[in-house]
Design a protein around this motif. Structure first.
Motif, PDB file in Angstrom:
ATOM      1  N   SER A 104       4.979  -7.814 -12.757  1.00 22.36           N
ATOM      2  CA  SER A 104       4.886  -6.460 -12.224  1.00 22.36           C
ATOM      3  C   SER A 104       5.799  -6.359 -11.015  1.00 22.36           C
ATOM      4  CB  SER A 104       3.448  -6.123 -11.817  1.00 22.36           C
ATOM      5  OG  SER A 104       3.375  -4.832 -11.239  1.00 22.36           O
ATOM      6  N   THR A 105       6.406  -5.207 -10.864  1.00 21.40           N
ATOM      7  CA  THR A 105       7.275  -4.962  -9.714  1.00 21.40           C
ATOM      8  C   THR A 105       6.871  -3.657  -9.031  1.00 21.40           C
ATOM      9  OG1 THR A 105       8.915  -3.730 -11.018  1.00 21.40           O
ATOM     10  CG2 THR A 105       9.219  -6.104 -10.820  1.00 21.40           C
ATOM     11  N   GLY A 106       7.015  -3.645  -7.740  1.00 23.23           N
ATOM     12  CA  GLY A 106       6.783  -2.429  -6.971  1.00 23.23           C
ATOM     13  C   GLY A 106       7.902  -2.257  -5.968  1.00 23.23           C
ATOM     14  N   GLY A 107       8.262  -1.036  -5.673  1.00 23.92           N
ATOM     15  CA  GLY A 107       9.372  -0.817  -4.754  1.00 23.92           C
ATOM     16  C   GLY A 107       9.138   0.352  -3.817  1.00 23.92           C
ATOM     17  N   ARG A 108       9.710   0.264  -2.632  1.00 23.94           N
ATOM     18  CA  ARG A 108       9.730   1.386  -1.692  1.00 23.94           C
ATOM     19  C   ARG A 108      11.149   1.489  -1.136  1.00 23.94           C
ATOM     20  NH1 ARG A 108       9.625  -0.992   3.311  1.00 23.94           N
ATOM     21  NH2 ARG A 108       8.724  -3.086   3.430  1.00 23.94           N
ATOM     22  N   LEU A 109      11.535   2.682  -0.761  1.00 25.22           N
ATOM     23  CA  LEU A 109      12.897   2.893  -0.275  1.00 25.22           C
ATOM     24  C   LEU A 109      13.189   2.072   0.976  1.00 25.22           C
ATOM     25  CD1 LEU A 109      13.363   6.771  -0.531  1.00 25.22           C
ATOM     26  CD2 LEU A 109      14.652   5.047  -1.786  1.00 25.22           C
ATOM     27  N   PHE A 110      14.370   1.436   1.000  1.00 22.71           N
ATOM     28  CA  PHE A 110      14.845   0.927   2.278  1.00 22.71           C
ATOM     29  C   PHE A 110      14.969   2.121   3.223  1.00 22.71           C
ATOM     30  CE2 PHE A 110      16.702  -2.551  -0.388  1.00 22.71           C
ATOM     31  CZ  PHE A 110      16.088  -3.611   0.254  1.00 22.71           C
ATOM     32  N   HIS A 111      14.692   1.907   4.487  1.00 26.21           N
ATOM     33  CA  HIS A 111      14.595   3.027   5.415  1.00 26.21           C
ATOM     34  C   HIS A 111      15.898   3.811   5.538  1.00 26.21           C
ATOM     35  CE1 HIS A 111      16.335  -0.079   8.055  1.00 26.21           C
ATOM     36  NE2 HIS A 111      16.801   0.912   8.787  1.00 26.21           N
ATOM     37  N   ASP A 112      17.039   3.189   5.217  1.00 23.76           N
ATOM     38  CA  ASP A 112      18.321   3.878   5.385  1.00 23.76           C
ATOM     39  C   ASP A 112      18.985   4.251   4.055  1.00 23.76           C
ATOM     40  OD1 ASP A 112      18.663   1.242   4.779  1.00 23.76           O
ATOM     41  OD2 ASP A 112      19.843   0.742   6.561  1.00 23.76           O
ATOM     42  N   SER A 113      18.263   4.106   2.942  1.00 23.63           N
ATOM     43  CA  SER A 113      18.857   4.426   1.641  1.00 23.63           C
ATOM     44  C   SER A 113      19.196   5.910   1.518  1.00 23.63           C
ATOM     45  CB  SER A 113      17.914   4.028   0.500  1.00 23.63           C
ATOM     46  OG  SER A 113      17.808   2.631   0.392  1.00 23.63           O
ATOM     47  N   PRO A 155       0.799  -1.235   0.000  1.00 19.82           N
ATOM     48  CA  PRO A 155       0.000   0.000   0.000  1.00 19.82           C
ATOM     49  C   PRO A 155       0.830   1.282   0.000  1.00 19.82           C
ATOM     50  CG  PRO A 155      -0.054  -1.076   2.151  1.00 19.82           C
ATOM     51  CD  PRO A 155       0.602  -2.026   1.209  1.00 19.82           C
ATOM     52  N   GLU A 156       2.061   1.226   0.525  1.00 18.38           N
ATOM     53  CA  GLU A 156       2.911   2.415   0.565  1.00 18.38           C
ATOM     54  C   GLU A 156       4.004   2.312  -0.494  1.00 18.38           C
ATOM     55  OE1 GLU A 156       4.367   2.909   4.498  1.00 18.38           O
ATOM     56  OE2 GLU A 156       2.393   3.198   5.379  1.00 18.38           O
ATOM     57  N   ILE A 157       3.609   1.918  -1.680  1.00 21.45           N
ATOM     58  CA  ILE A 157       4.573   1.617  -2.725  1.00 21.45           C
ATOM     59  C   ILE A 157       5.163   2.894  -3.333  1.00 21.45           C
ATOM     60  CG2 ILE A 157       3.113   1.562  -4.778  1.00 21.45           C
ATOM     61  CD1 ILE A 157       4.334  -1.367  -5.102  1.00 21.45           C
ATOM     62  N   PHE A 158       6.417   2.826  -3.718  1.00 22.38           N
ATOM     63  CA  PHE A 158       7.106   3.973  -4.317  1.00 22.38           C
ATOM     64  C   PHE A 158       6.741   4.106  -5.791  1.00 22.38           C
ATOM     65  CE2 PHE A 158      10.811   6.303  -5.941  1.00 22.38           C
ATOM     66  CZ  PHE A 158      10.951   7.272  -4.970  1.00 22.38           C
ATOM     67  N   TYR A 159       6.684   2.990  -6.489  1.00 22.44           N
ATOM     68  CA  TYR A 159       6.227   2.984  -7.872  1.00 22.44           C
ATOM     69  C   TYR A 159       5.821   1.573  -8.259  1.00 22.44           C
ATOM     70  CZ  TYR A 159      10.610   0.863  -9.522  1.00 22.44           C
ATOM     71  OH  TYR A 159      11.653   0.007  -9.739  1.00 22.44           O
TER      72      TYR A 159
END
Length: 266
Positions: A141-150, A118-122
């Protein structure tokens, strides 16, 4: 005298925690947690095709429309993200043209990714083509969100005077969002970078910088890892990485923050 250092990051699985879903077109099964580059590498003669479009555009068309009619009718550009052998866009297009994959096949995998994240980056959609039998074995299909420390890691690298780059097989549209979030100039972002192009990028940067580091997590990073002064494989994504990939790296890490210590040691 301080050395000039460049760090090149892959995006998916390196800066972004990814969730991937594929549909096996022969069985109709939906496969979760897959590695797209692994699906390509499983059989020589495969390539991963990226569709340069927003999911909202796909959602607006008839689900029963053939994907090739969607590509042609909406002037959708396609590119090769990675391939197990040299592959042309024209050959990939011909394979898709002769297949019967539908927009609904793509929407199924996009829907699973959206529901899971639900909190996907793209969200991005792709097609795997196979020249051996002129087929489309998977849509994905792929979805990504930032690793918290990126972002903190990149900010601290820049604070040390390090030049930060992104080299990824992803589309420029998706990478633009990532680069803006990370504060990286688009002049330092290489999109739709294949395995060989990533290695070429590393070699070109070595003409400018004293030390060039490559940070990646997939088989499409393997030549760049070998070409870099320091090749770093990250296991932060948490799924299995091939032994061949880890053996090609100088360092294996489990958290992107470890890149800081490696840079400081130089």
């Amino acid at each position: 005298m301080q050395k000039s250092i460049a760090v090149v990051f892959d995006s998916a699985g390196t800066l972004l925690h990814m969730y991937r879903v594929a549909k096996d077109m022969s069985s109709g099964d939906l496969l979760t947690g897959v590695e797209s580059t692994d699906l390509v590498a499983r059989r020589k003669g495969r390539a991963l095709i990226v569709l340069h479009t927003e999911p909202s555009v796909i959602l607006a068309v008839d689900r029963n429309m053939r994907v090739i009619d969607f590509i042609d009718g909406h002037d959708i550009a396609i590119d090769i993200s990675c391939a197990s052998v040299p592959f042309s866009v024209e050959e990939a297009y011909d394979i898709i043209k002769d297949s019967d994959i539908r927009v609904d096949d793509i929407l199924q995998v996009v829907g699973v990714v959206r529901k899971h994240c639900p909190e996907i980056f793209y969200v991005a959609a792709g097609i795997i083509v196979d020249r051996n039998d002129h087929s489309v074995p998977y849509v994905l299909s792929t979805g990504g969100r930032l690793f918290h420390d990126s972002k903190e890691t990149v900010d601290r690298l820049k604070g040390l005077g390090v030049s930060v780059f992104i080299a990824s097989g992803d589309s420029r549209r998706n990478l633009k969002q990532l680069a803006e979030c990370m504060g990286i100039s688009m002049e330092r972002v290489y999109d739709i970078a294949t395995t060989r192009e990533k290695a070429r990028i590393i070699l070109e940067l070595k003409d400018t910088y004293d030390k060039v580091l490559m940070v990646g997590d997939g088989m499409n990073d393997i030549l760049a890892l070998r070409a870099a002064d320091v090749g770093i494989v990250t296991l932060q994504q948490g799924d299995h990485r091939p032994e061949k990939l880890e053996m090609s790296a100088d360092v294996v890490i489990r958290d992107i923050r470890e890149v800081l210590g490696i840079v400081e040691s130089l």
